[in-house]
Structure formats: structure tokens, C-alpha cells
Design an enzyme around this catalytic site. Structure first.
Site, PDB file in Angstrom:
ATOM      1  N   LYS A  90       2.630 -12.454   7.572  1.00 35.59           N
ATOM      2  CA  LYS A  90       1.505 -11.708   6.956  1.00 35.59           C
ATOM      3  C   LYS A  90       0.873 -12.449   5.777  1.00 35.59           C
ATOM      4  O   LYS A  90       1.430 -12.438   4.622  1.00 35.59           O
ATOM      5  CB  LYS A  90       1.595 -10.269   6.389  1.00 35.59           C
ATOM      6  CG  LYS A  90       0.522  -9.683   5.718  1.00 35.59           C
ATOM      7  CD  LYS A  90       0.691  -8.174   5.164  1.00 35.59           C
ATOM      8  CE  LYS A  90      -0.508  -7.317   4.775  1.00 35.59           C
ATOM      9  NZ  LYS A  90      -0.206  -6.204   3.944  1.00 35.59           N
ATOM     10  N   THR A 109       0.888  -1.330  -0.022  1.00 33.55           N
ATOM     11  CA  THR A 109      -0.016  -0.040   0.005  1.00 33.55           C
ATOM     12  C   THR A 109       0.860   1.202   0.129  1.00 33.55           C
ATOM     13  O   THR A 109       0.407   2.321  -0.481  1.00 33.55           O
ATOM     14  CB  THR A 109      -1.038   0.163   1.233  1.00 33.55           C
ATOM     15  OG1 THR A 109      -1.858  -1.202   1.211  1.00 33.55           O
ATOM     16  CG2 THR A 109      -1.825   1.151   1.173  1.00 33.55           C
ATOM     17  N   TYR A 119       5.827 -12.249   4.237  1.00 32.16           N
ATOM     18  CA  TYR A 119       4.860 -11.552   3.573  1.00 32.16           C
ATOM     19  C   TYR A 119       4.352 -12.262   2.527  1.00 32.16           C
ATOM     20  O   TYR A 119       5.249 -12.679   1.462  1.00 32.16           O
ATOM     21  CB  TYR A 119       5.162 -10.178   3.029  1.00 32.16           C
ATOM     22  CG  TYR A 119       4.045  -9.290   2.382  1.00 32.16           C
ATOM     23  CD1 TYR A 119       2.794 -10.006   2.277  1.00 32.16           C
ATOM     24  CD2 TYR A 119       4.252  -8.043   1.819  1.00 32.16           C
ATOM     25  CE1 TYR A 119       1.716  -9.176   1.863  1.00 32.16           C
ATOM     26  CE2 TYR A 119       3.257  -7.440   1.288  1.00 32.16           C
ATOM     27  CZ  TYR A 119       1.938  -7.819   1.455  1.00 32.16           C
ATOM     28  OH  TYR A 119       0.914  -7.145   0.707  1.00 32.16           O
TER      29      TYR A 119
END
Length: 296
Positions: A163, A47, A135
């Protein structure tokens, strides 16, 4: 050893009109989320448009976020690169800046075996001066690891969590496989799966909607901790329209627009990502009003 738990906002990176980083804007976002009582932020993640930045820009962003946080909110620094040596350099810089952990995305584009990926993370974990969070986001990277491979990685020293931006089946299996590992925790990367992940034994939610309604996300987390899953689910269902809207156009445009409408620094995404459409602006404004985030 860092404990991955709670609610984390994957913050966008505000840019000036010339596409340079608005560092004062970064500080404003960190201060806003810290004041809201959110557990942590991800600085320089997907993001945050890390893939649109130079290494020096990524370093400057991490340093600014850590300085602004000043111990009031956890900082997870996005440090993943294609090569282990570059990732290690960025991880160690994040450690020097005072980041709490590093978020390391899987190498992407090239087809890699699970043994190759294991070796990559093993090298990063061994040579980094900061705790590592994997991730895993195959929808964006096309790099997929099985729950069994991830559980194997969880046994490595210095890897403290993941994550997992995958479906709930993968997430639930991973939670089960690592349940007895006291140093490894599972977070979901999908806003819509925050409650299912936490209710299934996950420890954290790392997402985008956390930027917009940080206090609500913290209330959801508190409900789960109190075993009040029904109330947590009710609050999550109420957020469903906002979550879907944040995903309706290429990210991070929608969340940046939402922050702009809230009077916070969002700005435009870097090219080639288009800015949000006029329809998105109208829909987002109406949605934020409906949720009481801004006044009508």
C-alpha cells in the site's frame, strides 16, 4: 499466495461513549461493505486508529472483522508495530483468525537506513504465517524508502504487495520496477490516485472514500479492467469534492461522521483527536446529499 487486487475500504473503528470498541458496530460495517460487493477491507489500519489501541484491542478487532467477513469479503489486518517480534506475533494471530493478508507499516519515529528496514521486513516475512503487504506512508511516519529498496523487498518470499501512500511518481516507478514480478502487486493509499495508479498498472486502491461509496469504487475498478479509463476518470472526478472533504479535518473524524449520517456506526475518534466540527457536519451532510448517498 494472496493476490492484492481490487478496491479495499480502510474501515474506521467505531467506539462507544466510554471509548471502548463497539464490536457490534464493527460487524455492521463489515456486513455493509460485503453486501455492497467491495473486494476487501483493512481492519485496524490507520483509519481504524490502531495507534490508539492496546495489543489486545487490536487482536479483538481483527478477530471480530474476520468472523463478520466469513469469507464474503477479504480481510487485510493491520499488524505493524515498532519491533519485529511484536509485528510477527500480531501477524500470526491474524493468520489464526483467518485474515487474508497482513498490512505492515514501516517502523517510525527512529531514523532508519534502508538496510535496517529491509532486515525488519525480511524477518517479519520469514517468521509470519500470513502473506505480508508493506504499508509505505512517509507523510505520516517520516520513514521513506526508495522505489529501488521497495522493489528489492518485493523479491522476498511472503511479501505480496504494497500500500504505497506516496506521490504518483514513486508509485509509477515502483509499478515499473516490479512489473515482471507475478507475486507482488501495487496498491495506492490515496483516494485521489486510485485511477492513475490502476491505469498505470497498479492492482488495487486502499482508501477511505470506499467506505462511503463502495459500489462506485467497484464500478471504477471494473471500468479500468475493461480499459475504459475515460469513464473511470469521469467517476473519480465526480468524487473529488467528497475526497477533499474527508481530508479537510483530522482523520478519521470526517469518515466516521459520514457513516453516522448514513445511519451506520461511525462514532467519535479516540482522544486526543477532536470530533468533527459543526461546519464539517453541515458540509458533509450537503455533500452526501449531493452524491445521493443520503436523502435531503
Amino acid at each position: 499466495m494472496y493476490k492484492l487486487q481490487g478496491m479495499y475500504a480502510a474501515i474506521p473503528t467505531p467506539f462507544h461513549a466510554d471509548e471502548s470498541i463497539d464490536f457490534e458496530g464493527v460487524k455492521t460495517l463489515v456486513n455493509y461493505l460485503a453486501d455492497a460487493g467491495l473486494h476487501g477491507i483493512i481492519a485496524g489500519g490507520s483509519t481504524g486508529e490502531y495507534m490508539m489501541m492496546t495489543t489486545e484491542e487490536r487482536k479483538a478487532l481483527i478477530k471480530t472483522a474476520c468472523e463478520a467477513a466469513d469469507g464474503r469479503i477479504d480481510v487485510v489486518a493491520g499488524t505493524g508495530c515498532m519491533r519485529a517480534s511484536q509485528t510477527i506475533e500480531l501477524c500470526n494471530y491474524a493468520a489464526e483468525c483467518g485474515a487474508d493478508a497482513a498490512l505492515v507499516i514501516t517502523p517510525y519515529y527512529m531514523i532508519m537506513s534502508e538496510d535496517m528496514l529491509y532486515d525488519y521486513y525480511k524477518e517479519v516475512a520469514e517468521k509470519s504465517k500470513i502473506n505480508i503487504i508493506i504499508y509505505h506512508y512517509s507523510g505520516a511516519t517520516t520513514t521513506n524508502m526508495s522505489s529501488q529498496c521497495l522493489a528489492r523487498l518485493a523479491e522476498l518470499d511472503n511479501i505480496v504487495g504494497i500500500k504505497n501512500t506516496e506521490d504518483m511518481d514513486c508509485t509509477a516507478k515502483l509499478i515499473g520496477l516490479t512489473a515482471k514480478n507475478d507475486t507482488f502487486n501495487v496498491a495506492t493509499g490515496y483516494d485521489s490516485l486510485a485511477v492513475p495508479c490502476l491505469a498505470a498498472g497498479g492492482s488495487a486502491s486502499m482508501g477511505v472514500v470506499h467506505n462511503i461509496v463502495p459500489k462506485t469504487m467497484e464500478k471504477i475498478y471494473a471500468c479500468i479492467r475493461e480499459n475504459n479509463v475515460q469513464e473511470a476518470a469521469h467517476m473519480a472526478i465526480e468524487l473529488n469534492d467528497l475526497i477533499m472533504l474527508l481530508e479537510a479535518e483530522p482523520y478519521p473524524g470526517p469518515v466516521k461522521l459520514a457513516l453516522d449520517l448514513m445511519g451506520l456506526p461511525g462514532g467519535l475518534p479516540r482522544k486526543p483527536i477532536d470530533p468533527p466540527s459543526n461546519k464539517m457536519r453541515e458540509d458533509m451532510k450537503a455533500c452526501l446529499i449531493r452524491h445521493g448517498v443520503i436523502s435531503g
